[in-house]
Design a protein around this motif. Structure first.
Motif, PDB file in Angstrom:
ATOM      1  N   ALA A 189      52.198  33.025  39.399  1.00  9.74           N
ATOM      2  CA  ALA A 189      51.001  32.959  39.994  1.00  9.74           C
ATOM      3  C   ALA A 189      49.921  32.640  38.815  1.00  9.74           C
ATOM      4  O   ALA A 189      50.173  32.569  37.557  1.00  9.74           O
ATOM      5  N   THR A 190      48.982  32.102  39.345  1.00  7.71           N
ATOM      6  CA  THR A 190      47.776  31.772  38.194  1.00  7.71           C
ATOM      7  C   THR A 190      47.160  33.100  37.776  1.00  7.71           C
ATOM      8  O   THR A 190      47.217  34.147  38.306  1.00  7.71           O
TER       9      THR A 190
ATOM     10  N   TRP B  31      43.889  33.474  38.157  1.00  6.64           N
ATOM     11  CA  TRP B  31      43.108  34.045  38.891  1.00  6.64           C
ATOM     12  C   TRP B  31      43.681  34.747  40.149  1.00  6.64           C
ATOM     13  O   TRP B  31      42.943  35.691  40.644  1.00  6.64           O
ATOM     14  N   GLU B  32      44.936  34.533  40.511  1.00 14.54           N
ATOM     15  CA  GLU B  32      45.673  35.266  41.453  1.00 14.54           C
ATOM     16  C   GLU B  32      45.912  36.565  40.800  1.00 14.54           C
ATOM     17  O   GLU B  32      46.028  37.532  41.754  1.00 14.54           O
ATOM     18  N   ARG B  33      46.300  36.541  39.829  1.00  6.84           N
ATOM     19  CA  ARG B  33      46.581  38.024  38.978  1.00  6.84           C
ATOM     20  C   ARG B  33      45.313  39.037  39.163  1.00  6.84           C
ATOM     21  O   ARG B  33      45.392  39.981  39.217  1.00  6.84           O
TER      22      ARG B  33
ATOM     23  N   GLY C  94      51.516  41.773  43.871  1.00  3.13           N
ATOM     24  CA  GLY C  94      50.451  41.963  44.795  1.00  3.13           C
ATOM     25  C   GLY C  94      50.731  43.077  45.787  1.00  3.13           C
ATOM     26  O   GLY C  94      49.796  43.491  46.655  1.00  3.13           O
TER      27      GLY C  94
ATOM     28  N   GLY D  53      42.612  38.502  41.014  1.00  2.00           N
ATOM     29  CA  GLY D  53      42.410  39.016  42.373  1.00  2.00           C
ATOM     30  C   GLY D  53      43.324  40.080  42.913  1.00  2.00           C
ATOM     31  O   GLY D  53      42.650  40.981  43.484  1.00  2.00           O
ATOM     32  N   ARG D  54      44.455  39.987  42.642  1.00  2.00           N
ATOM     33  CA  ARG D  54      45.296  41.127  42.871  1.00  2.00           C
ATOM     34  C   ARG D  54      44.641  42.442  42.162  1.00  2.00           C
ATOM     35  O   ARG D  54      44.833  43.650  42.945  1.00  2.00           O
TER      36      ARG D  54
END
Ligand SMILES: [Zn+2]
Length: 137
Positions: free
Chosen positions: A16-17, A19-21, A34, A23-24
């Protein structure tokens, strides 16, 4: 009623990037997989992710969460300053100093409480991105 999420594959959790982390974390989910349900209450995080098993106490010492406290402090103080600045810029002399001061103080007190779980989850997301979890973590 929400369904428990299925664990994602190991590579999806680790690839995961940031930003994904983040966002979670903003959604108060496990930054690694997530999954929901990592909080016992607004102020108490579970010890491990119920889905992927990530140990949330990643630091060797009790000062691991200082980064979360710093994030929380910066967000709280910035929100107080920004709101006062926007009120002053838009309302000018129509708003008294006492109103500006009161709004700032209210935010300085309330934001650390409201932002508390987000700051911990964000710090965990940053830490996981910098120090990727290892098998058995
Ligand atoms: Zn997880």
């Amino acid at each position: 009623m929400s369904q428990p999420e299925r664990p994602r594959s190991g590579s999806a959790m680790h690839d995961a990037t940031v930003w994904e982390r983040v966002g979670r974390a903003v959604l108060l989910r496990c930054p690694r997989c997530g999954a929901r349900g990592i909080w016992r209450s607004w102020f108490k995080m579970k010890d491990h992710c119920p889905t992927c098993g990530l140990n949330f106490e990643r630091g060797e010492t009790s000062d691991f969460w200082i980064g979360a406290y710093l994030i929380n402090l910066v967000v709280a103080e910035l929100s107080a300053v920004v709101v006062a600045g926007v009120m002053w810029a838009t309302l000018g002399s129509r708003v008294s100093f006492n109103v500006l001061w009161g709004a700032s103080m209210a935010l300085a007190i309330l934001m650390p409480i409201l932002f508390y779980p987000f700051s911990r989850d964000l710090w965990l997301a940053i830490d996981i991105h910098i120090r990727p979890s290892e098998e058995g973590d």
